[in-house]
Enzyme design. Structure first.
Site, short mmCIF file in Angstrom:
data_model
loop_
_atom_site.label_atom_id
_atom_site.label_comp_id
_atom_site.label_asym_id
_atom_site.label_seq_id
_atom_site.Cartn_x
_atom_site.Cartn_y
_atom_site.Cartn_z
N ARG A 137 0.81 -1.22 0.00
CA ARG A 137 0.00 0.00 0.00
C ARG A 137 0.84 1.28 0.00
O ARG A 137 0.33 2.37 -0.20
CB ARG A 137 -0.97 -0.01 1.20
N GLY A 177 -6.61 -6.99 13.71
CA GLY A 177 -7.04 -8.20 14.40
C GLY A 177 -7.73 -7.79 15.69
O GLY A 177 -7.28 -6.88 16.40
C1 UD1 Z 1 -1.11 -7.81 11.81
C2 UD1 Z 1 -1.84 -8.75 12.76
C3 UD1 Z 1 -3.10 -8.07 13.26
C4 UD1 Z 1 -2.75 -6.75 13.91
C5 UD1 Z 1 -1.96 -5.88 12.93
C6 UD1 Z 1 -1.45 -4.66 13.67
C7 UD1 Z 1 -1.40 -11.04 12.04
C8 UD1 Z 1 -1.92 -12.21 11.34
N1 UD1 Z 1 -2.16 -9.95 12.09
O1 UD1 Z 1 -1.94 -7.64 10.68
O2 UD1 Z 1 -3.76 -8.90 14.19
O3 UD1 Z 1 -3.94 -6.09 14.30
O4 UD1 Z 1 -0.81 -6.59 12.45
O5 UD1 Z 1 -0.81 -3.78 12.78
O6 UD1 Z 1 -0.31 -11.10 12.58
N2 UD1 Z 1 5.45 -9.63 8.13
C9 UD1 Z 1 6.49 -10.51 7.94
N3 UD1 Z 1 6.28 -11.62 7.21
C10 UD1 Z 1 5.08 -11.91 6.64
C11 UD1 Z 1 4.02 -11.00 6.84
C12 UD1 Z 1 4.22 -9.88 7.62
O7 UD1 Z 1 7.60 -10.29 8.43
O8 UD1 Z 1 4.97 -12.94 5.99
C13 UD1 Z 1 5.69 -8.42 8.93
C14 UD1 Z 1 5.41 -7.16 8.16
O9 UD1 Z 1 6.57 -6.70 7.50
C15 UD1 Z 1 4.97 -6.20 9.26
C16 UD1 Z 1 4.32 -7.12 10.30
O10 UD1 Z 1 4.80 -8.41 10.02
O11 UD1 Z 1 6.07 -5.55 9.84
C17 UD1 Z 1 2.82 -7.07 10.22
O12 UD1 Z 1 2.42 -7.51 8.95
P1 UD1 Z 1 1.16 -6.92 8.21
O13 UD1 Z 1 1.01 -7.58 6.91
O14 UD1 Z 1 1.19 -5.45 8.25
O15 UD1 Z 1 0.00 -7.48 9.18
P2 UD1 Z 1 -1.45 -6.94 9.30
O16 UD1 Z 1 -2.28 -7.53 8.23
O17 UD1 Z 1 -1.44 -5.49 9.46
CA CA Z 2 0.21 -3.74 9.39
#
Ligand code: UD1
Ligand code: CA
Length: 563
Positions: A17, A166
């Site tokens: 995004r 979440g």
């Molecule tokens: C996540 C949480 C959600 C919370 C939100 C807060 C999960 C499943 N959901 O959702 O409950 O309310 O954050 O902002 O955890 N990342 C990785 N590897 C991946 C995917 C993500 O390292 O495969 C990292 C991203 O770079 C980021 C963080 O994890 O720093 C959160 O990932 P993001 O995709 O933003 O999660 P949300 O969908 O926002």
């Molecule tokens: Ca996030």
């Protein structure tokens, strides 16, 4: 304070995004990348190990993390997506590191123990895109986790607009799980307590739970959030700590949030400085990076931006409309409408308005860099002044020296840069060119319009250029009928018509500047010159240096625009 066994910073996500070539966590607010803010807070907990999980734009993110903190462990997430998988990859890498360290430290000859070494104790997990999350909040979370002997402690907050987050599921007050927006029922979506993606886990619980988390959800990802429900079902201690200040846990997903969080961080930074004794006249237009240092009684006028490691001494005034990056400003100095980087302005000095400070600019105590002055890789001594319209590049100017207006330190010959040295208490005239390498001695003077190509000894006066030559009546002959010619004619009175009529030049014959007899006869001023003086003047300007302007453009076929 309990030190965590590890902090894991999640930074493998794509950040789609943001719509940017730059990985999301490398975008900056307050002069520090989002990842930088996370690492800064993480490091303050003094964890035994600090891991950053990378995948998207892996090399750029890994290099940045290592540059910020050379103690980080870079963990590569594999092709399995999700926050749970990211943490699992980190645990595997951290366990391997712990085993490696155990082998190194094992006494020589001793057999490895029955138990395989692995990470144990509290593990803090945080996202790399939550820049306002501070060390204090993390420490609180960690303290609650250890004091209560929890298996999982999740940081939550309650917001009015929970969309996309979440939701925290509770039964009779106890946390029983987290459900993602897209997997939630309509009823669950009404919940306004949200998961901040910040947790403390017991390492063993985490390892065990992640082993049984599947990808059975709307995104087909391994959700870290599932560990919460799993631990609860096993009857382990699962708690939530809630922060009232939602800004602290807000993540950046797009550039609207980046700007909003940037503004909020700045507001907080300024508020802290004001409480510490800095006057910020207009907090709405002052921007101060998190690593800037300000002393007491500093005043920031409207439109001031202080970036990087800029430091401002007591009682100094910056602005209005000034941008400084990595600039050191001494006590009591003033810097007005200035743009500068990598420069130092010592105590009591004045700079601007409209100064441009480039890397290596150094102004001594009580010195002055004035208006429309550019300074690069140059030191200006204590009490020395460069007040107006001047370029100072690759130079050393001694104390108490004054550089005349409109001068250029000619430092570049097209191949290499050279240095100019000007001694102490020298006074150089206006419109000087210092053709480097050149030295002007202590206490020397130079005349206005001097081009300094050779060294000037201490105490000497340097002048250059030939004597001035006036070609009398030129305008009357060559620009007849012009406003200038008419003004000159009025000033010269009857002599002007005389001059015009009697000069052979007026017929439009090829001109000879030295053919002055008629001019001399018609012009009392010129007539006053002795024949010898006229001859000297004529010699001083060789024919080849005759101004081109002297020829009538139309007659020679030259275009006016060429001149
Ligand atoms: C996540 C949480 C959600 C919370 C939100 C807060 C999960 C499943 N959901 O959702 O409950 O309310 O954050 O902002 O955890 N990342 C990785 N590897 C991946 C995917 C993500 O390292 O495969 C990292 C991203 O770079 C980021 C963080 O994890 O720093 C959160 O990932 P993001 O995709 O933003 O999660 P949300 O969908 O926002
Ligand atoms: Ca996030």
């Amino acid at each position: 304070m309990t030190q965590p066994a590890a902090v894991v910073v999640l930074a493998a996500g794509e950040g789609t995004r943001m719509k940017s070539r730059t990985p999301k966590v490398l975008h900056e607010i307050g002069g520090r990348s989002l990842l930088g803010h996370a690492l800064h807070a993480a490091r303050a907990l003094e964890p035994a190990r600090l891991a950053v999980v990378v995948r998207h734009e892996r090399d750029a993110v890994a290099a940045h993390a290592t540059a910020l903190d050379d103690g980080v462990t870079i963990v590569d997430q594999d092709e399995i997506p999700g926050t749970g998988r990211a943490v699992q990859c980190a645990l595997t890498a951290l366990d391997a590191a712990v085993r490696g360290a155990a082998l190194v430290h094992a006494a020589p000859g001793s057999a490895p123990g029955g138990e395989v070494a692995a990470l144990h104790g509290p593990v803090v997990v945080m996202a790399g895109d939550t820049p306002l999350l501070d060390a204090g909040t993390l420490a609180e979370l960690l303290r609650a986790h250890t004091e209560d002997g929890n298996a999982v402690t999740v940081l939550t907050t309650t917001v009015t607009e929970p969309h996309g987050y979440g939701r925290i599921l509770r039964e009779g007050g106890a946390v029983v799980g987290v459900v993602e927006e897209r997997d939630a029922t309509t009823e669950q979506r009404q919940i306004r307590e949200i998961n901040t993606s910040t947790y403390v886990f017991d390492a063993a619980v985490l390892r065990d739970a992640l082993g049984s988390v599947d990808q059975d959800n709307d995104q087909g990802e391994v959700y870290l959030t599932d560990v919460v429900a799993l631990a609860h079902r096993q009857g382990l201690g699962v708690r939530a700590i809630s922060v009232d200040d939602s800004w602290l846990v807000e993540g950046v997903n797009d550039r609207v949030q980046l700007a909003a969080l940037g503004a909020e961080l700045n507001r907080r930074t300024l508020e802290q400085w004001m409480r510490d004794g800095v006057t910020v006249v207009d907090p709405g237009t002052a921007w101060v990076d998190v690593e800037v240092e300000l002393a007491r009684d500093v005043t920031l006028l409207p439109g001031t931006q202080l970036h990087g490691r800029t430091r401002v001494g007591e009682g100094a005034t910056i602005g209005p409309d000034t941008t400084l990056r990595d600039v050191v400003v001494g006590a009591g100095a003033t810097v007005v409408r200035t743009h500068g980087s990598d420069a130092e302005l010592e105590a009591g000095s004045t700079t601007g308005p409209f100064a441009y400070l480039r890397p290596g600019a150094h102004l001594g105590e009580q010195g002055k860099i004035g208006t429309f002055v550019e300074v690069k890789n140059a030191s200006i001594g204590a009490g020395a002044k460069v007040p107006h319209l001047t370029y100072v590049g690759d130079a050393d100017i001694g104390e108490g020296t004054n550089i005349g207006a409109s001068s250029v330190f000619v430092n570049y010959d097209g191949v290499a840069k050279h240095r100019t040295r000007i001694g102490a208490h020298a006074r150089t005239g206006s419109d000087n060119m210092f053709v480097a390498p050149v030295t002007v001695g202590d206490g020397a003077y130079t005349g206005a319009g001097t081009t300094i190509r050779e060294d000037v000894p201490p105490g000497a006066l340097a002048v250059s250029g030939g004597p001035q030559r006036n070609i009398d009546g030129w305008v009357l002959r060559r620009r007849p009928g012009s406003a200038a010619a008419e003004a000159a004619a009025r000033a010269l009175g009857g002599d002007a018509t005389n001059l015009d009529a009697t000069n052979p030049d007026a017929t439009g014959q090829p001109d000879s500047d030295s053919g002055a007899p008629a001019t001399a006869a018609a012009n009392p001023g010129a007539a006053a010159l002795s024949a010898q003086a006229r001859a000297e003047r004529a010699r001083a300007v060789p024919e080849s240096r005759t101004p081109r302007d002297h020829q009538v453009p139309g007659a020679t076929g030259e275009k006016d625009s060429d001149r």
